[in-house]
Scaffold this motif. Structure first.
Motif, PDB file in Angstrom:
ATOM      1  N   UNK A   1      12.226  -0.346  -9.248  1.00 30.71           N
ATOM      2  CA  UNK A   1      11.147   0.632  -9.373  1.00 30.71           C
ATOM      3  C   UNK A   1      11.278   1.754  -8.354  1.00 30.71           C
ATOM      4  N   UNK A   2      10.784   2.909  -8.727  1.00 32.63           N
ATOM      5  CA  UNK A   2      10.821   4.077  -7.847  1.00 32.63           C
ATOM      6  C   UNK A   2       9.754   3.960  -6.757  1.00 32.63           C
TER       7      UNK A   2
ATOM      8  N   UNK B   1       5.734   2.398  -6.840  1.00 35.09           N
ATOM      9  CA  UNK B   1       5.164   1.514  -5.826  1.00 35.09           C
ATOM     10  C   UNK B   1       3.987   2.173  -5.116  1.00 35.09           C
ATOM     11  N   UNK B   2       4.054   3.463  -4.887  1.00 31.83           N
ATOM     12  CA  UNK B   2       2.969   4.192  -4.234  1.00 31.83           C
ATOM     13  C   UNK B   2       1.710   4.206  -5.107  1.00 31.83           C
ATOM     14  N   UNK B   3       1.879   4.363  -6.426  1.00 30.61           N
ATOM     15  CA  UNK B   3       0.739   4.388  -7.341  1.00 30.61           C
ATOM     16  C   UNK B   3       0.036   3.040  -7.412  1.00 30.61           C
ATOM     17  N   UNK B   4       0.769   1.945  -7.181  1.00 24.34           N
ATOM     18  CA  UNK B   4       0.167   0.616  -7.152  1.00 24.34           C
ATOM     19  C   UNK B   4      -0.358   0.124  -8.485  1.00 24.34           C
ATOM     20  N   UNK B   5       0.199   0.601  -9.582  1.00 25.83           N
ATOM     21  CA  UNK B   5      -0.284   0.189 -10.909  1.00 25.83           C
ATOM     22  C   UNK B   5       0.484  -1.033 -11.395  1.00 25.83           C
ATOM     23  N   UNK B   6       0.419  -2.072 -10.598  1.00 21.11           N
ATOM     24  CA  UNK B   6       1.100  -3.330 -10.893  1.00 21.11           C
ATOM     25  C   UNK B   6       0.378  -4.436 -10.161  1.00 21.11           C
ATOM     26  N   UNK B   7       0.701  -5.663 -10.540  1.00 21.37           N
ATOM     27  CA  UNK B   7       0.214  -6.820  -9.789  1.00 21.37           C
ATOM     28  C   UNK B   7       1.417  -7.684  -9.461  1.00 21.37           C
ATOM     29  N   UNK B   8       1.541  -8.035  -8.187  1.00 18.62           N
ATOM     30  CA  UNK B   8       2.661  -8.857  -7.757  1.00 18.62           C
ATOM     31  C   UNK B   8       2.506 -10.288  -8.225  1.00 18.62           C
TER      32      UNK B   8
ATOM     33  N   UNK C   1       5.268  -3.594  -0.011  1.00 16.64           N
ATOM     34  CA  UNK C   1       4.245  -3.671   1.034  1.00 16.64           C
ATOM     35  C   UNK C   1       4.158  -2.384   1.837  1.00 16.64           C
ATOM     36  N   UNK C   2       5.275  -1.675   1.978  1.00 19.60           N
ATOM     37  CA  UNK C   2       5.289  -0.426   2.734  1.00 19.60           C
ATOM     38  C   UNK C   2       4.371   0.623   2.120  1.00 19.60           C
ATOM     39  N   UNK C   3       4.114   0.520   0.830  1.00 18.10           N
ATOM     40  CA  UNK C   3       3.295   1.506   0.126  1.00 18.10           C
ATOM     41  C   UNK C   3       1.848   1.069  -0.049  1.00 18.10           C
ATOM     42  N   UNK C   4       1.525  -0.146   0.332  1.00 15.56           N
ATOM     43  CA  UNK C   4       0.168  -0.660   0.123  1.00 15.56           C
ATOM     44  C   UNK C   4      -0.759  -0.210   1.243  1.00 15.56           C
ATOM     45  N   UNK C   5      -1.829   0.506   0.926  1.00 18.74           N
ATOM     46  CA  UNK C   5      -2.761   0.929   1.962  1.00 18.74           C
ATOM     47  C   UNK C   5      -3.628  -0.205   2.502  1.00 18.74           C
TER      48      UNK C   5
END
Length: 137
Positions: A58-59, A63-70, A131-135
């Motif tokens: 993934x780009x 990852x920045x948009x966070x439109x996923x669930x781990x 995780x780097x992109x998660x606020x």
């Protein structure tokens, strides 16, 4: 900002809930009626809509948009369109929990009408890069 049409077009995988403006962040998912402790709130198990993808493929934008669930440290779920699950906001004191095995969200407590549904996204497994992109982490 979501338009009323975009909200209307959400796939309804949370029938006792509706998407509305949230004081937490943008839009959120709110109970339309009483949801009892332990009750299923959201179903995100339908494989014809949700796809498993590798974090590594993934780009940064994805990852920045966070439109996923781990669902593991290597794999996450994403969807072609939007479901009501996409409107759920994060809280460190959530009233709901994600069951990754069943791919459903359940109430941790009784949730009153007009109360916002929240989960703790810090509990999701995800790659170190994600995780780097998660606020919230």
């Amino acid at each position: 900002m979501l338009t009323p049409e975009e909200i209307e077009n959400f796939i309804d995988n949370a029938p006792k809930c509706e998407v509305r403006k949230s004081i937490i962040d943008g839009y959120g998912l709110f109970a339309k009626e009483l949801i009892l402790e332990g009750e299923q709130i959201i179903d995100f198990s339908f494989s014809n809509f949700y796809q498993e993808v590798r974090y590594a493929d993934q780009s940064d934008e994805f990852l920045r948009e966070g439109k996923f669930i781990g669902i593991s440290e290597e794999i996450c779920l994403t969807a072609e369109g939007s479901t009501k699950f996409a409107a759920v906001n994060h809280s460190r004191n959530p009233n709901a929990v994600v069951d990754l095995e069943k791919r459903k969200v359940f109430a941790l407590i009784d949730i009153q009408p007009n109360e916002e549904i929240t989960i703790d996204v810090r509990l999701e497994p995800m790659s170190e890069r994600a995780k780097q992109f998660s606020p919230w982490l």
